[in-house]
Design an enzyme around this catalytic site. Structure first.
Site, PDB file in Angstrom:
ATOM      1  N   HIS A  27       7.288  31.952  13.882  1.00 56.65           N
ATOM      2  CA  HIS A  27       7.973  33.140  14.413  1.00 56.65           C
ATOM      3  C   HIS A  27       8.215  34.064  13.388  1.00 56.65           C
ATOM      4  O   HIS A  27       8.469  33.350  12.120  1.00 56.65           O
ATOM      5  CB  HIS A  27       9.455  32.509  15.016  1.00 56.65           C
ATOM      6  CG  HIS A  27       9.998  33.608  15.920  1.00 56.65           C
ATOM      7  ND1 HIS A  27      10.791  34.421  15.132  1.00 56.65           N
ATOM      8  CD2 HIS A  27      10.129  33.719  17.413  1.00 56.65           C
ATOM      9  CE1 HIS A  27      11.482  35.251  16.247  1.00 56.65           C
ATOM     10  NE2 HIS A  27      10.881  35.032  17.335  1.00 56.65           N
TER      11      HIS A  27
ATOM     12  N   ASP B 176       8.773  29.199  23.012  1.00 53.57           N
ATOM     13  CA  ASP B 176       7.809  29.217  24.041  1.00 53.57           C
ATOM     14  C   ASP B 176       7.292  27.927  24.183  1.00 53.57           C
ATOM     15  O   ASP B 176       6.541  27.427  24.864  1.00 53.57           O
ATOM     16  CB  ASP B 176       6.561  29.913  23.701  1.00 53.57           C
ATOM     17  CG  ASP B 176       6.840  31.580  24.071  1.00 53.57           C
ATOM     18  OD1 ASP B 176       7.429  31.845  24.971  1.00 53.57           O
ATOM     19  OD2 ASP B 176       6.639  32.333  23.160  1.00 53.57           O
TER      20      ASP B 176
HETATM   21  N1  COA Z   1      -0.187  27.629  13.744  1.00 54.77           N
HETATM   22  C1  COA Z   1      -0.740  27.404  12.562  1.00 54.77           C
HETATM   23  N2  COA Z   1      -0.487  28.465  11.636  1.00 54.77           N
HETATM   24  C2  COA Z   1       0.298  29.333  11.745  1.00 54.77           C
HETATM   25  C3  COA Z   1       0.879  29.427  13.018  1.00 54.77           C
HETATM   26  C4  COA Z   1       0.710  28.628  13.977  1.00 54.77           C
HETATM   27  N3  COA Z   1       1.008  28.830  15.339  1.00 54.77           N
HETATM   28  N4  COA Z   1       1.732  30.703  12.916  1.00 54.77           N
HETATM   29  C5  COA Z   1       1.381  31.023  11.872  1.00 54.77           C
HETATM   30  N5  COA Z   1       0.948  30.480  10.904  1.00 54.77           N
HETATM   31  C6  COA Z   1       0.398  30.372   9.622  1.00 54.77           C
HETATM   32  C7  COA Z   1      -0.738  31.678   9.439  1.00 54.77           C
HETATM   33  O1  COA Z   1      -1.952  31.311   9.583  1.00 54.77           O
HETATM   34  C8  COA Z   1      -0.357  32.043   8.207  1.00 54.77           C
HETATM   35  O2  COA Z   1      -0.842  31.349   7.224  1.00 54.77           O
HETATM   36  P1  COA Z   1      -1.443  31.955   5.688  1.00 54.77           P
HETATM   37  O3  COA Z   1      -0.341  32.333   5.134  1.00 54.77           O
HETATM   38  O4  COA Z   1      -2.222  30.790   5.257  1.00 54.77           O
HETATM   39  O5  COA Z   1      -2.484  32.828   6.104  1.00 54.77           O
HETATM   40  C9  COA Z   1       1.142  32.006   8.055  1.00 54.77           C
HETATM   41  O6  COA Z   1       1.548  31.020   8.962  1.00 54.77           O
HETATM   42  C10 COA Z   1       1.683  33.184   8.400  1.00 54.77           C
HETATM   43  O7  COA Z   1       1.450  33.682   9.727  1.00 54.77           O
HETATM   44  P2  COA Z   1       1.572  34.979  10.424  1.00 54.77           P
HETATM   45  O8  COA Z   1       0.576  35.227  11.676  1.00 54.77           O
HETATM   46  O9  COA Z   1       1.335  36.117   9.050  1.00 54.77           O
HETATM   47  O10 COA Z   1       2.952  35.269  10.666  1.00 54.77           O
HETATM   48  P3  COA Z   1       3.695  36.223  11.741  1.00 54.77           P
HETATM   49  O11 COA Z   1       5.064  36.319  11.382  1.00 54.77           O
HETATM   50  O12 COA Z   1       2.813  37.687  11.529  1.00 54.77           O
HETATM   51  O13 COA Z   1       3.308  35.705  12.993  1.00 54.77           O
HETATM   52  C11 COA Z   1       3.571  34.737  15.236  1.00 54.77           C
HETATM   53  C12 COA Z   1       4.185  34.941  13.787  1.00 54.77           C
HETATM   54  C13 COA Z   1       4.790  34.121  16.220  1.00 54.77           C
HETATM   55  C14 COA Z   1       2.645  35.967  15.605  1.00 54.77           C
HETATM   56  C15 COA Z   1       2.702  33.607  14.801  1.00 54.77           C
HETATM   57  O14 COA Z   1       3.362  32.500  14.176  1.00 54.77           O
HETATM   58  C16 COA Z   1       1.893  33.051  15.903  1.00 54.77           C
HETATM   59  O15 COA Z   1       0.775  33.716  16.332  1.00 54.77           O
HETATM   60  N6  COA Z   1       2.349  31.757  16.501  1.00 54.77           N
HETATM   61  C17 COA Z   1       1.728  31.386  17.895  1.00 54.77           C
HETATM   62  C18 COA Z   1       1.864  32.225  19.197  1.00 54.77           C
HETATM   63  C19 COA Z   1       3.304  32.316  19.460  1.00 54.77           C
HETATM   64  O16 COA Z   1       3.663  30.750  19.686  1.00 54.77           O
HETATM   65  N7  COA Z   1       3.993  33.260  19.756  1.00 54.77           N
HETATM   66  C20 COA Z   1       5.123  33.212  20.291  1.00 54.77           C
HETATM   67  C21 COA Z   1       6.275  33.775  19.530  1.00 54.77           C
HETATM   68  S1  COA Z   1       7.882  33.612  19.968  1.00 54.77           S
END
Ligand code: COA
Length: 387
Positions: A269, A323
């Site tokens: 998140h 979720d």
């Molecule tokens: N599984 C594995 N790795 C994850 C992850 C997950 N669900 N969510 C984040 N990471 C990792 C990324 O790969 C990244 O790793 P790195 O630093 O080695 O590149 C790091 O954590 C940061 O991720 P990032 O996507 O930049 O974080 P964000 O704050 O932009 O994104 C979300 C947040 C929610 C978009 C992201 O966690 C995600 O895509 N989660 C899965 C979808 C989801 O459940 N969405 C509902 C949100 S309420």
């Protein structure tokens, strides 16, 4: 000079950049704490109802007894949809995703309930009251109607003697839910009702800042919520659990996904760096539900993912979000997977409307800037001279 200054404040995804002031909800992501209007979500989940929480979000205070009774009665009064809207829905393809249907029908509502003189920031209190009632009351009807009509069934008309949560389950299945099912749906809606400035709420206020009508603002929010990185993640979680199929496969699944740098649905998140408090509440609801309805193998798989990911992803602050457990609860209630995100919208509409209302008092259009990285000073080449 200007360019360097612009780059200095550039933050992809606007991470960490405040773009508005709001008094609706607050999150402390470091400890996993969420409050609506200063009241923590756990207290609301335990003691409030969805209707009361909606009032709290939209009007900013807990209603007195007569105000709550009148709000509930008015919501019941606005539940029905016009037959012309039903006729429009009949033309949707059977394969249409329920979120696409909802986004469209909410935009359509705007044509049936036009606001006087369009909206130019001078809506009367009564206009605002009707818009809020209409949208909070009608979203469940639109979702349930589409869910039935796509299978060739008639929509089930709403019942005035049922709560918001119970009436939704009734319109969906034709059966009155048990008190426990009703309570669980109600709490699930409370915990989804608001969550500061996420992508769909931002879409609401960006659209509202142009003084577009509120139905358009909510339709824009629904479109934004539909994406897999936002509300759509709850569907992905269930698909993932089904794909894993057995708790013995969790370890190899996680290993393979993480080795390929793929994300695990329902984890992580932007704000929470610990377990999302709503995930904890939903997990508790699920456990309560199993007392009436028995265990489900998907829960075992999900809790194993949580357990195994704690040491690897948990150390990076990537933990179960809202979720992760919501879909398991909804499935247990007999709700099809593609309705999970529409249910999120049914609840979140209260928060979106609270932000829309708050934005009416701001009256400044959002217009962020970009950092241009394209070509400059190019010459036009006639089509016959292009190599
Ligand atoms: N599984 C594995 N790795 C994850 C992850 C997950 N669900 N969510 C984040 N990471 C990792 C990324 O790969 C990244 O790793 P790195 O630093 O080695 O590149 C790091 O954590 C940061 O991720 P990032 O996507 O930049 O974080 P964000 O704050 O932009 O994104 C979300 C947040 C929610 C978009 C992201 O966690 C995600 O895509 N989660 C899965 C979808 C989801 O459940 N969405 C509902 C949100 S309420």
């Amino acid at each position: 000079m200007t360019k360097n200054k612009d780059i200095a404040c550039y933050s992809p995804g606007l991470a960490g950049i405040p773009v508005t002031e709001s008094a609706i909800s607050s999150v402390d992501g470091s400890v996993g704490h969420l409050e609506y209007r200063g009241i923590d979500i756990e207290q609301l989940a335990e003691q409030s109802s969805f209707e009361e929480t909606s009032f709290l979000l939209i009007y900013g205070y807990l209603p007195k007894e007569d105000e709550l009774a009148s709000f509930k009665a008015n919501l019941c009064h606005h539940r029905r949809m016009k037959f012309r809207i039903r006729d429009i829905m009949k033309c949707f393809p059977e394969s249409a995703h329920p979120m696409d249907s909802l986004q469209t029908t909410v935009a359509v509502l705007g044509m049936f309930y036009p606001l006087p003189q369009g909206i130019n920031g001078e809506l009367s209190e009564e206009d605002v009251r009707i818009v809020c009632l209409n949208l909070v009351a009608k979203l469940p009807t639109l979702v349930a109607a589409h869910a039935r009509m796509r299978h060739g069934d008639d929509p089930i008309p709403p019942r005035d003697d049922l709560s918001h949560a119970a009436n939704f389950l009734y319109m969906l299945t034709g059966n009155e839910p048990t008190p426990l099912m009703e309570r669980i749906m109600d709490v699930a809606m409370i915990v989804h009702a608001e969550h500061t400035l996420n992508a769909s709420t931002f879409s609401t206020i960006v659209t509202a800042s142009t003084l577009a009508d509120p139905y358009t603002c909510i339709s824009a929010a629904i479109g934004s919520l539909s994406g897999p990185l936002h509300g759509g993640a709850n569907e992905d979680v269930l698909h993932m659990l089904d794909e894993i199929g057995d708790v013995s496969r969790v370890e190899s699944y996680l290993h393979e996904k993480l080795a390929n740098k793929e994300k695990i649905a329902g984890l992580g998140h932007r704000v929470y760096k610990t377990k999302d408090p709503r995930a904890t509440l939903l997990q508790e609801l699920y456990v309560e539900l199993t007392k009436e309805m028995g265990e489900d193998p998907t829960y075992e798989i999900a809790s194993r993912i949580e357990e195994l990911s704690r040491s690897t992803l948990g150390a990076k602050g990537i933990c179960p979000n809202v979720d992760f457990y919501s879909g398991i609860v909804y499935r247990k209630l007999g709700i099809p997977t593609d309705l999970f995100t529409p249910i999120f919208a049914i609840a979140r509409v209260s928060g979106w409307l609270a932000h829309w209302k708050e934005q009416l008092g701001v009256s400044r259009i959002f217009r962020p800037m970009q950092i241009y990285v394209g070509k400059k000073g190019e010459h036009y080449i006639p089509v016959d001279k292009r190599g």
